[in-house]
Design a protein around this motif. Sequence first.
Motif, PDB file in Angstrom:
ATOM      1  N   GLU A 165     151.085-112.370 -49.748  1.00 57.04           N
ATOM      2  CA  GLU A 165     150.222-112.127 -50.904  1.00 57.04           C
ATOM      3  C   GLU A 165     148.825-111.688 -50.458  1.00 57.04           C
ATOM      4  O   GLU A 165     148.195-110.845 -51.107  1.00 57.04           O
ATOM      5  CB  GLU A 165     150.136-113.395 -51.758  1.00 57.04           C
ATOM      6  CG  GLU A 165     151.441-113.722 -52.470  1.00 57.04           C
ATOM      7  CD  GLU A 165     151.434-115.105 -53.089  1.00 57.04           C
ATOM      8  OE1 GLU A 165     152.095-115.294 -54.124  1.00 57.04           O
ATOM      9  OE2 GLU A 165     150.756-116.013 -52.538  1.00 57.04           O
ATOM     10  N   VAL A 166     148.337-112.256 -49.369  1.00 54.78           N
ATOM     11  CA  VAL A 166     147.047-111.817 -48.815  1.00 54.78           C
ATOM     12  C   VAL A 166     147.121-110.354 -48.415  1.00 54.78           C
ATOM     13  O   VAL A 166     146.205-109.567 -48.697  1.00 54.78           O
ATOM     14  CB  VAL A 166     146.657-112.697 -47.604  1.00 54.78           C
ATOM     15  CG1 VAL A 166     145.498-112.063 -46.830  1.00 54.78           C
ATOM     16  CG2 VAL A 166     146.273-114.097 -48.058  1.00 54.78           C
ATOM     17  N   ALA A 167     148.212-109.952 -47.758  1.00 54.16           N
ATOM     18  CA  ALA A 167     148.376-108.564 -47.326  1.00 54.16           C
ATOM     19  C   ALA A 167     148.396-107.620 -48.523  1.00 54.16           C
ATOM     20  O   ALA A 167     147.836-106.518 -48.469  1.00 54.16           O
ATOM     21  CB  ALA A 167     149.660-108.421 -46.512  1.00 54.16           C
ATOM     22  N   GLU A 168     149.018-108.028 -49.619  1.00 57.07           N
ATOM     23  CA  GLU A 168     149.056-107.196 -50.825  1.00 57.07           C
ATOM     24  C   GLU A 168     147.662-106.983 -51.391  1.00 57.07           C
ATOM     25  O   GLU A 168     147.301-105.866 -51.789  1.00 57.07           O
ATOM     26  CB  GLU A 168     149.957-107.849 -51.876  1.00 57.07           C
ATOM     27  CG  GLU A 168     151.444-107.832 -51.533  1.00 57.07           C
ATOM     28  CD  GLU A 168     152.276-108.560 -52.572  1.00 57.07           C
ATOM     29  OE1 GLU A 168     151.702-108.967 -53.607  1.00 57.07           O
ATOM     30  OE2 GLU A 168     153.496-108.732 -52.343  1.00 57.07           O
ATOM     31  N   ARG A 169     146.858-108.040 -51.447  1.00 57.73           N
ATOM     32  CA  ARG A 169     145.497-107.913 -51.975  1.00 57.73           C
ATOM     33  C   ARG A 169     144.623-107.062 -51.058  1.00 57.73           C
ATOM     34  O   ARG A 169     143.826-106.251 -51.532  1.00 57.73           O
ATOM     35  CB  ARG A 169     144.878-109.301 -52.172  1.00 57.73           C
ATOM     36  CG  ARG A 169     145.421-110.037 -53.382  1.00 57.73           C
ATOM     37  CD  ARG A 169     144.856-111.441 -53.482  1.00 57.73           C
ATOM     38  NE  ARG A 169     143.416-111.462 -53.640  1.00 57.73           N
ATOM     39  CZ  ARG A 169     142.782-111.347 -54.801  1.00 57.73           C
ATOM     40  NH1 ARG A 169     143.483-111.173 -55.919  1.00 57.73           N
ATOM     41  NH2 ARG A 169     141.468-111.392 -54.865  1.00 57.73           N
ATOM     42  N   VAL A 170     144.785-107.255 -49.768  1.00 54.05           N
ATOM     43  CA  VAL A 170     144.011-106.459 -48.811  1.00 54.05           C
ATOM     44  C   VAL A 170     144.374-104.984 -48.943  1.00 54.05           C
ATOM     45  O   VAL A 170     143.509-104.100 -48.840  1.00 54.05           O
ATOM     46  CB  VAL A 170     144.246-106.958 -47.375  1.00 54.05           C
ATOM     47  CG1 VAL A 170     143.629-106.004 -46.359  1.00 54.05           C
ATOM     48  CG2 VAL A 170     143.657-108.357 -47.200  1.00 54.05           C
ATOM     49  N   ALA A 171     145.652-104.691 -49.186  1.00 54.40           N
ATOM     50  CA  ALA A 171     146.093-103.303 -49.360  1.00 54.40           C
ATOM     51  C   ALA A 171     145.441-102.663 -50.587  1.00 54.40           C
ATOM     52  O   ALA A 171     145.230-101.448 -50.619  1.00 54.40           O
ATOM     53  CB  ALA A 171     147.614-103.249 -49.484  1.00 54.40           C
ATOM     54  N   LYS A 172     145.091-103.476 -51.581  1.00 57.62           N
ATOM     55  CA  LYS A 172     144.401-102.972 -52.774  1.00 57.62           C
ATOM     56  C   LYS A 172     142.909-102.775 -52.529  1.00 57.62           C
ATOM     57  O   LYS A 172     142.206-102.232 -53.383  1.00 57.62           O
ATOM     58  CB  LYS A 172     144.589-103.950 -53.941  1.00 57.62           C
ATOM     59  CG  LYS A 172     146.020-104.074 -54.441  1.00 57.62           C
ATOM     60  CD  LYS A 172     146.082-105.096 -55.577  1.00 57.62           C
ATOM     61  CE  LYS A 172     147.489-105.303 -56.077  1.00 57.62           C
ATOM     62  NZ  LYS A 172     147.551-106.330 -57.155  1.00 57.62           N
TER      63      LYS A 172
END
Length: 304
Positions: A165-172
């Motif tokens: 989930e952290v990786a998804e937010r960072v990708a945004k």
Amino acid sequence: MLKSRLKSVPQAVLAGLALLLAPTSALAANGLGHALPGQIGLQEAATPIARELHTFYDLTNIIIIAIALFVLILMLYVMFRFSEKRNPTPSTVTHHTLLEVAWTVIPILILVLIAIPSFKLLMNQYAYPKPDLTIKAIGNAWFWEHEYPDHGNFTITTNMLTDEEVAERVAKGIPSPRLLSVDNEIVVPVNKVVHVLVTSNDVIHNWTIPSFASKTDAVPGRITSTWFQAEREGVFYGQCSELCGLNHAFMPIAVRVVSEGVFNEWAGAMQAKDKKKAKEILDKVALEQAGIKAVAQSGAAEAQ
């Protein structure tokens, strides 16, 4: 190990310069609201109490360092001046009135110097100004709940984000520090006095936000309290600071400080139980506070 330390020095210097040159709105995303790798010292203050605490911390450190240096110099002088070689015949003096008075009075004066700002800080921490917003924080094993009794009594349940989930937010483009980011942030308006009522449903936890200088135990069957007035927008992280069991290290706290208009819009969405809209509002604010919106706008202007 020494080589690795030396290699990290330029990175630390660059990180410090980046913080100094960053716009105010992006400071929280760049480390204001949480500790940085290799950081020495306290997190940057974001409330009046935190600034006062930092001033007291600096004063105390100056006194400690001064005493340590004085004792070190005195020991070196005594070792040199009164060595057996330079002083073959020891002195028979056993008392020195002035010296005995000095080593009694000077420590008393030092303690008074420390006590005055200490008592003032303690008084300000517990002199609660009239609140603009009240939040009830409830510790659970191992997550937090936050209620907003002033705005329809809706509840936010906060859990730590997984690495995916952290990786998804960072990708945004949303800065999301690992082990600190949460699925539902607490939202408060900037420059408003917030009272936090703290309790627990099971064992003793601790509600802590270092940048706010807020730290209080969550005790089952009791309500403790703290307050803060965030002076900057951004996201500020904390963690449970009382050993509470297996997942003690995995129940962080994240406070998103926004403008009053954005807070009212978000609170309205939460009261209407429109969690999707509330999340969209916070994602947009997070991107703006991270400087993403400014970059996008400047790029569009150059293209035109």
